[in-house]
Design a protein around this motif. Structure first.
Motif, PDB file in Angstrom:
ATOM      1  N   SER A 182       0.848  -1.198   0.000  1.00 26.80           N
ATOM      2  CA  SER A 182       0.000   0.000   0.000  1.00 26.80           C
ATOM      3  C   SER A 182       0.876   1.238   0.000  1.00 26.80           C
ATOM      4  O   SER A 182       1.974   1.253   0.584  1.00 26.80           O
ATOM      5  CB  SER A 182      -0.910   0.002   1.223  1.00 26.80           C
ATOM      6  OG  SER A 182      -1.756  -1.145   1.221  1.00 26.80           O
ATOM      7  N   LEU A 183       0.384   2.301  -0.644  1.00 24.34           N
ATOM      8  CA  LEU A 183       1.159   3.536  -0.777  1.00 24.34           C
ATOM      9  C   LEU A 183       0.473   4.708  -0.088  1.00 24.34           C
ATOM     10  O   LEU A 183      -0.728   4.673   0.198  1.00 24.34           O
ATOM     11  CB  LEU A 183       1.367   3.878  -2.257  1.00 24.34           C
ATOM     12  CG  LEU A 183       2.060   2.827  -3.128  1.00 24.34           C
ATOM     13  CD1 LEU A 183       2.204   3.354  -4.553  1.00 24.34           C
ATOM     14  CD2 LEU A 183       3.413   2.446  -2.558  1.00 24.34           C
ATOM     15  N   GLY A 184       1.271   5.749   0.186  1.00 21.93           N
ATOM     16  CA  GLY A 184       0.756   6.992   0.743  1.00 21.93           C
ATOM     17  C   GLY A 184       1.617   8.141   0.255  1.00 21.93           C
ATOM     18  O   GLY A 184       2.568   7.947  -0.508  1.00 21.93           O
ATOM     19  N   GLU A 185       1.313   9.327   0.717  1.00 27.47           N
ATOM     20  CA  GLU A 185       2.073  10.517   0.309  1.00 27.47           C
ATOM     21  C   GLU A 185       3.425  10.517   0.994  1.00 27.47           C
ATOM     22  O   GLU A 185       3.543  10.241   2.184  1.00 27.47           O
ATOM     23  CB  GLU A 185       1.289  11.783   0.671  1.00 27.47           C
ATOM     24  CG  GLU A 185       1.957  13.070   0.196  1.00 27.47           C
ATOM     25  CD  GLU A 185       1.161  14.302   0.593  1.00 27.47           C
ATOM     26  OE1 GLU A 185       1.681  15.422   0.411  1.00 27.47           O
ATOM     27  OE2 GLU A 185       0.036  14.128   1.103  1.00 27.47           O
ATOM     28  N   VAL A 186       4.477  10.840   0.235  1.00 28.30           N
ATOM     29  CA  VAL A 186       5.829  10.811   0.784  1.00 28.30           C
ATOM     30  C   VAL A 186       6.105  12.064   1.621  1.00 28.30           C
ATOM     31  O   VAL A 186       5.703  13.181   1.273  1.00 28.30           O
ATOM     32  CB  VAL A 186       6.881  10.678  -0.346  1.00 28.30           C
ATOM     33  CG1 VAL A 186       6.929  11.920  -1.229  1.00 28.30           C
ATOM     34  CG2 VAL A 186       8.250  10.383   0.248  1.00 28.30           C
TER      35      VAL A 186
END
Length: 279
Positions: A182-186
């Protein structure tokens, strides 16, 4: 002649099984033939005698008796020597074990996700596996690595990964695992004063840091906000590899790694100057 053991059909043995020991009911064999140097039956040509112990039919761990293991005589070049042997066959007792241990899977991302993104979580459908192999190998095994190529990943994705067997491991309880990334804002933060440790320097030399900037480094850590919150200096390691270097000043790369593989780590500065001198 003394009898040694030659195991045959070992590749047909169940991958979960391992040979612990093999003992023969006889240690020596009497060889009969001629001492005529021109004869193919010359007993002086015999260098070794081997009992051919076939383990291909063994299915379970335990003590197995193999009767009538054939004896074969060989010369120093490995060629069969045609001589009479008394006895011509021996019995073998084969002790079979099934060394195993349970270890966790360690998810290791490879590559970089899409710009502006960072990994927020990595979950697998299976958390641990049972591995089979030599006792000397599995006793030090801490985890099974599972590499996931996340290059250019822009959204949450589930990967089906084939689990690679590390060297010395013959079998694993499962062959595939599903890994969801899963990804999110860096985000990023800087952690200062990470001590730099020299590694792989020849024992005849000693390293010397040239000022404060060569003994510690700052590290830029990038990841999602929740990931960064759990990362501090205690989870980061900085090293310089001094293998093959001798006396003098050397500019070397600073290598930084972190325990949390969801984040990325960059040294600042990326290089330092180290002076090496003889002890």
């Amino acid at each position: 002649k003394n009898i040694t053991v030659d195991v045959i059909n070992k590749d047909k043995l169940n991958s979960k099984l391992s040979i612990q020991s093999i003992t023969l009911d006889k240690e020596e064999v009497i060889i009969k033939g001629t001492d005529d140097e021109k004869s193919i039956h010359n007993i002086n040509n015999v260098a070794t005698v081997k009992a051919l112990v076939d383990v291909g039919g063994i299915e379970e761990a335990g003590v197995n008796k193999i009767d009538k293991a054939k004896l074969v005589a060989y010369d120093k070049y490995g060629n069969v020597v045609d001589v009479e042997m008394v006895p011509s066959k021996v019995s073998a007792t084969v002790s079979i074990v099934s060394p195993k241990t349970t270890v966790p899977l360690k998810i290791i991302p490879k590559g970089e996700v899409e710009f502006g993104k960072a990994i927020s979580s990595m979950t697998s459908s299976v958390g641990q596996v049972t591995v089979y192999g030599e006792e000397s190998v599995i006793k030090d095994l801490q985890y099974i690595p599972v590499e996931v190529d996340v290059t250019g990943l822009s959204n949450t994705k589930t990967f089906n990964i084939v689990i690679e067997k590390p060297t010395g491991i013959r079998d694993i309880s499962i062959s595939n695992v599903n890994v969801t990334v899963s990804l999110g804002e860096v985000k990023e933060k800087v952690i200062d004063d990470i001590k730099i440790d020299p590694i792989n320097l020849d024992s005849n030399y000693s390293p010397q840091s040239l000022g404060k900037n060569s003994s510690v480094t700052s590290v830029i850590v990038k990841g999602t906000e929740s990931v960064l919150a759990s990362i501090d200096a205690s989870t980061i390691k900085a090293t310089v590899d001094l293998s093959g270097l001798g006396e003098g000043e050397h500019v070397v790369d600073v290598i930084v790694t972190g325990e949390d593989l969801r984040a990325t780590y960059t040294a600042k500065p990326t290089k330092i100057t180290v002076k090496i001198f003889k002890k």
